[in-house]
Design a protein around this motif. Structure first.
Motif, short mmCIF file in Angstrom:
data_model
loop_
_atom_site.label_atom_id
_atom_site.label_comp_id
_atom_site.label_asym_id
_atom_site.label_seq_id
_atom_site.Cartn_x
_atom_site.Cartn_y
_atom_site.Cartn_z
N PRO A 251 37.47 58.42 43.68
CA PRO A 251 37.14 56.75 43.54
C PRO A 251 36.39 56.52 41.99
N GLN A 252 36.55 55.34 42.57
CA GLN A 252 35.84 55.41 40.98
C GLN A 252 34.06 54.95 41.26
N PRO A 253 33.55 55.12 40.13
CA PRO A 253 32.01 54.58 40.40
C PRO A 253 32.04 53.37 40.65
N THR A 254 31.00 53.36 41.81
CA THR A 254 30.73 51.65 42.68
C THR A 254 29.55 51.16 41.26
N THR A 255 28.73 52.25 40.70
CA THR A 255 27.17 51.42 39.98
C THR A 255 27.31 51.33 38.58
N THR A 256 26.93 50.94 37.76
CA THR A 256 27.01 50.95 36.44
C THR A 256 25.09 51.03 35.80
N PRO A 257 25.76 51.47 35.18
CA PRO A 257 24.62 52.18 34.13
C PRO A 257 23.99 50.82 33.29
N ARG A 258 22.13 50.69 33.86
CA ARG A 258 21.10 50.05 33.23
C ARG A 258 21.32 50.66 32.08
#
Length: 57
Positions: A5-12
């Motif tokens: 699965p692809q990550p669902t959050t993007t880094p801040r």
């Protein structure tokens, strides 16, 4: 074989700011560490301290 699965959050990511802030302090600390390591490397390679290498002593 199952797909990952692809990550669902993007880094801040913080944007650069002016003045005293956490980003500036972190950047300054990293620059100081690099400068210190370069100073030690110059002393090891030349056999003289940085002041002698610069002609100030």
């Amino acid at each position: 074989m199952t797909a990952q699965p692809q990550p669902t959050t993007t880094p801040r990511l913080e944007e650069p700011k002016f003045g005293f802030n956490e980003y500036a302090e972190r950047l300054n600390g990293r620059a100081a560490m690099i400068g210190f390591l370069l100073m030690v490397a110059i002393e090891v390679v030349t056999g003289h301290g940085v002041l002698a290498w610069l002609g100030l002593k």
